[in-house]
Structure formats: C-alpha cells, structure tokens
Design a protein around this motif. Structure first.
Motif, PDB file in Angstrom:
ATOM      1  N   TYR A 121       3.954  47.756  52.994  1.00  0.00           N
ATOM      2  CA  TYR A 121       5.016  47.629  52.970  1.00  0.00           C
ATOM      3  C   TYR A 121       6.452  46.200  52.462  1.00  0.00           C
ATOM      4  O   TYR A 121       5.978  45.463  51.774  1.00  0.00           O
ATOM      5  CB  TYR A 121       6.101  47.239  54.400  1.00  0.00           C
ATOM      6  CG  TYR A 121       7.130  46.782  54.997  1.00  0.00           C
ATOM      7  CD1 TYR A 121       8.071  48.123  54.225  1.00  0.00           C
ATOM      8  CD2 TYR A 121       8.009  45.812  55.065  1.00  0.00           C
ATOM      9  CE1 TYR A 121       9.436  48.408  55.113  1.00  0.00           C
ATOM     10  CE2 TYR A 121       9.071  45.411  54.835  1.00  0.00           C
ATOM     11  CZ  TYR A 121      10.035  46.899  54.682  1.00  0.00           C
ATOM     12  OH  TYR A 121      11.405  47.078  55.256  1.00  0.00           O
ATOM     13  N   THR A 122       6.662  47.109  51.419  1.00  0.00           N
ATOM     14  CA  THR A 122       7.680  46.748  50.532  1.00  0.00           C
ATOM     15  C   THR A 122       9.419  46.611  50.430  1.00  0.00           C
ATOM     16  O   THR A 122       9.742  47.429  51.327  1.00  0.00           O
ATOM     17  CB  THR A 122       7.258  46.965  48.564  1.00  0.00           C
ATOM     18  OG1 THR A 122       8.027  48.346  48.909  1.00  0.00           O
ATOM     19  CG2 THR A 122       5.609  46.908  48.156  1.00  0.00           C
ATOM     20  N   ASP A 123       9.467  45.789  49.548  1.00  0.00           N
ATOM     21  CA  ASP A 123      10.865  45.851  49.930  1.00  0.00           C
ATOM     22  C   ASP A 123      11.684  44.968  48.629  1.00  0.00           C
ATOM     23  O   ASP A 123      11.885  44.118  48.084  1.00  0.00           O
ATOM     24  CB  ASP A 123      11.610  44.800  51.054  1.00  0.00           C
ATOM     25  CG  ASP A 123      12.995  45.109  51.650  1.00  0.00           C
ATOM     26  OD1 ASP A 123      14.182  45.713  50.811  1.00  0.00           O
ATOM     27  OD2 ASP A 123      13.816  43.813  52.145  1.00  0.00           O
ATOM     28  N   SER A 124      12.700  45.667  48.288  1.00  0.00           N
ATOM     29  CA  SER A 124      13.011  45.232  46.506  1.00  0.00           C
ATOM     30  C   SER A 124      12.183  44.860  45.613  1.00  0.00           C
ATOM     31  O   SER A 124      12.176  44.165  45.544  1.00  0.00           O
ATOM     32  CB  SER A 124      13.966  44.052  47.185  1.00  0.00           C
ATOM     33  OG  SER A 124      14.719  44.095  48.226  1.00  0.00           O
ATOM     34  N   GLY A 125      11.127  45.526  46.312  1.00  0.00           N
ATOM     35  CA  GLY A 125       9.760  45.268  45.144  1.00  0.00           C
ATOM     36  C   GLY A 125       9.225  44.364  45.427  1.00  0.00           C
ATOM     37  O   GLY A 125       8.231  43.774  44.106  1.00  0.00           O
ATOM     38  N   LYS A 126       8.644  43.595  46.181  1.00  0.00           N
ATOM     39  CA  LYS A 126       8.018  42.897  46.670  1.00  0.00           C
ATOM     40  C   LYS A 126       7.744  42.866  47.949  1.00  0.00           C
ATOM     41  O   LYS A 126       7.727  43.929  49.163  1.00  0.00           O
ATOM     42  CB  LYS A 126       8.919  41.299  47.560  1.00  0.00           C
ATOM     43  CG  LYS A 126       9.242  40.709  45.984  1.00  0.00           C
ATOM     44  CD  LYS A 126      10.426  39.148  46.265  1.00  0.00           C
ATOM     45  CE  LYS A 126      10.584  38.923  45.220  1.00  0.00           C
ATOM     46  NZ  LYS A 126      11.354  37.436  45.551  1.00  0.00           N
ATOM     47  N   VAL A 127       5.772  43.018  48.050  1.00  0.00           N
ATOM     48  CA  VAL A 127       5.096  43.164  49.160  1.00  0.00           C
ATOM     49  C   VAL A 127       5.576  42.538  50.532  1.00  0.00           C
ATOM     50  O   VAL A 127       5.001  40.641  50.210  1.00  0.00           O
ATOM     51  CB  VAL A 127       3.571  43.285  48.917  1.00  0.00           C
ATOM     52  CG1 VAL A 127       3.081  43.388  49.980  1.00  0.00           C
ATOM     53  CG2 VAL A 127       3.732  43.723  47.657  1.00  0.00           C
ATOM     54  N   LYS A 128       6.024  43.020  51.249  1.00  0.00           N
ATOM     55  CA  LYS A 128       6.701  42.046  52.843  1.00  0.00           C
ATOM     56  C   LYS A 128       5.251  42.102  53.592  1.00  0.00           C
ATOM     57  O   LYS A 128       5.015  40.784  54.467  1.00  0.00           O
ATOM     58  CB  LYS A 128       7.572  42.500  53.149  1.00  0.00           C
ATOM     59  CG  LYS A 128       8.597  42.476  52.337  1.00  0.00           C
ATOM     60  CD  LYS A 128       8.938  41.205  52.585  1.00  0.00           C
ATOM     61  CE  LYS A 128      10.903  41.316  52.003  1.00  0.00           C
ATOM     62  NZ  LYS A 128      11.508  39.995  51.155  1.00  0.00           N
ATOM     63  N   SER A 129       4.687  43.327  53.763  1.00  0.00           N
ATOM     64  CA  SER A 129       3.396  43.149  54.319  1.00  0.00           C
ATOM     65  C   SER A 129       2.646  43.805  54.023  1.00  0.00           C
ATOM     66  O   SER A 129       2.490  45.112  53.247  1.00  0.00           O
ATOM     67  CB  SER A 129       3.535  43.410  55.710  1.00  0.00           C
ATOM     68  OG  SER A 129       4.290  44.847  56.890  1.00  0.00           O
ATOM     69  N   ILE A 130       1.287  43.978  54.889  1.00  0.00           N
ATOM     70  CA  ILE A 130       0.157  45.014  54.299  1.00  0.00           C
ATOM     71  C   ILE A 130      -0.609  44.720  55.208  1.00  0.00           C
ATOM     72  O   ILE A 130      -1.233  43.952  56.617  1.00  0.00           O
ATOM     73  CB  ILE A 130      -0.815  43.966  53.621  1.00  0.00           C
ATOM     74  CG1 ILE A 130      -0.197  43.130  51.593  1.00  0.00           C
ATOM     75  CG2 ILE A 130      -2.313  45.301  52.632  1.00  0.00           C
ATOM     76  CD1 ILE A 130      -1.447  43.286  50.598  1.00  0.00           C
TER      77      ILE A 130
END
Length: 182
Positions: A49-58
């Motif tokens: 799960y990404t938000d604004s190009g950053k991975v938030k969770s896997i």
C-alpha cells in the motif's frame, strides 16, 4: 407369525416416507444455505500500500479470499498474515496473526490466533485477538495481552488500546513491572 407380518407391513409403509424425509431434508438444507462464496481467491500474495509514492504497509499471506461482493464486504486470510507498517521516518512495526479479516468499509483488520506485534526497537505485544484501525493507526483488544520491551519491563492484563508505535497506551486492569531505561 402375525408380529412379523405387522413389522413387514410397517417397514414397507414407512420406508418411502423415511426416504422422502431424507430427500426433503436435503432440499431444506440447500434452500437455507446462503451463497457465501468468494468472488476470488489469491495465493501467495504480497500487497504493497503506497501513498504519495511512499510504501505505507506490506501485507503478505499464503491465501486471500475476496468477499467484497457482499453487503458488508471483506477479505479473509484463513492461513494467516504478516503485516509490515512503516511510519513517516521509515521505522517498521510488524504484525503476525494466524487468521485475519479486513473489513472493506471500515478499514479495520481483525487479527486472530497467535497475534504478535513487534517493533524494530524491541517492543512486543502478544494476544489472541487484536484489531487494527488503519485510518487512525490504532490497535485495540479486549483479550488478555502481554507487552514486553528490551529493558525487561512487562505489562499484562485484559484489554488494551495503543498507538502503532506504543507511545500511547491505555489499559483496563493490567499489572506489570517497569525497569529503568539504561
């Protein structure tokens, strides 16, 4: 001889009735069963799960069943999950559970079985059921829990809610031992 005749008569008269009851019973079972089949199944998943190009969770799991076609849709992970959460500084929090359900409308994850949440800096909490509110990044349970840290401190009891990084914790009736930070 008369008793045998009566028994044979009853058996032949009741046999069709008994057989029809079996048939009707199966029909009733089929009528009462709800079509509770997944829309799809995925094996060996690795969701990022990404938000604004950053991975938030896997989220990693051997099996996911998709029931999002239902009125209150969800995804089921019957063989367990491993979840990695990233904070804004890139620090990781890990969550393992034997079974999980992710509710689509509420973004709440219900983890069950041997649930373990732990951080890179050595904090760990174990329980048999844990909920994770993804929107608020908040965990909670009413079940018995045990929390430990690298200093040997521990806290245990029924019911706790806490932030993902364990900086804010609210307990109900807990007991434990807090050791001095070295």
């Amino acid at each position: 001889m008369r008793k045998i005749g009566v028994i044979l008569f009853l058996c032949t008269a009741l046999l069709p009735l008994l057989l029809s009851c079996e048939s009707n019973f199966r029909d009733v079972q089929r009528i009462n069963s709800v079509g509770f089949n997944p829309v799809g199944e995925s094996e060996n998943i690795d969701l990022k799960y990404t938000d604004s190009g950053k991975v938030k969770s896997i989220l990693v799991s051997p099996l996911m069943r998709d029931y999002t076609n239902l009125e209150f849709g969800f995804n089921e992970f019957p063989k367990g999950v491993h979840l990695t959460l990233f904070d804004t500084q890139g620090k990781k929090t890990f969550v393992d559970g034997d079974y999980a359900i992710v509710y689509e409308d509420t973004d709440v994850i219900d983890l069950q079985g041997h649930v373990r949440i732990y951080t890179e800096d050595g904090k760990e909490l174990t329980t048999e059921q844990l909920y994770y509110d993804q929107k608020n990044e908040w965990f909670y349970t009413e079940k018995f829990f045990k929390f430990t840290d690298v200093n040997g401190s521990f806290l245990q009891g029924p019911g706790i809610d806490f932030s993902r990084d364990f900086k804010v914790m609210n307990t109900q009736r807990s007991q434990g031992s807090i050791n001095e930070v070295k």
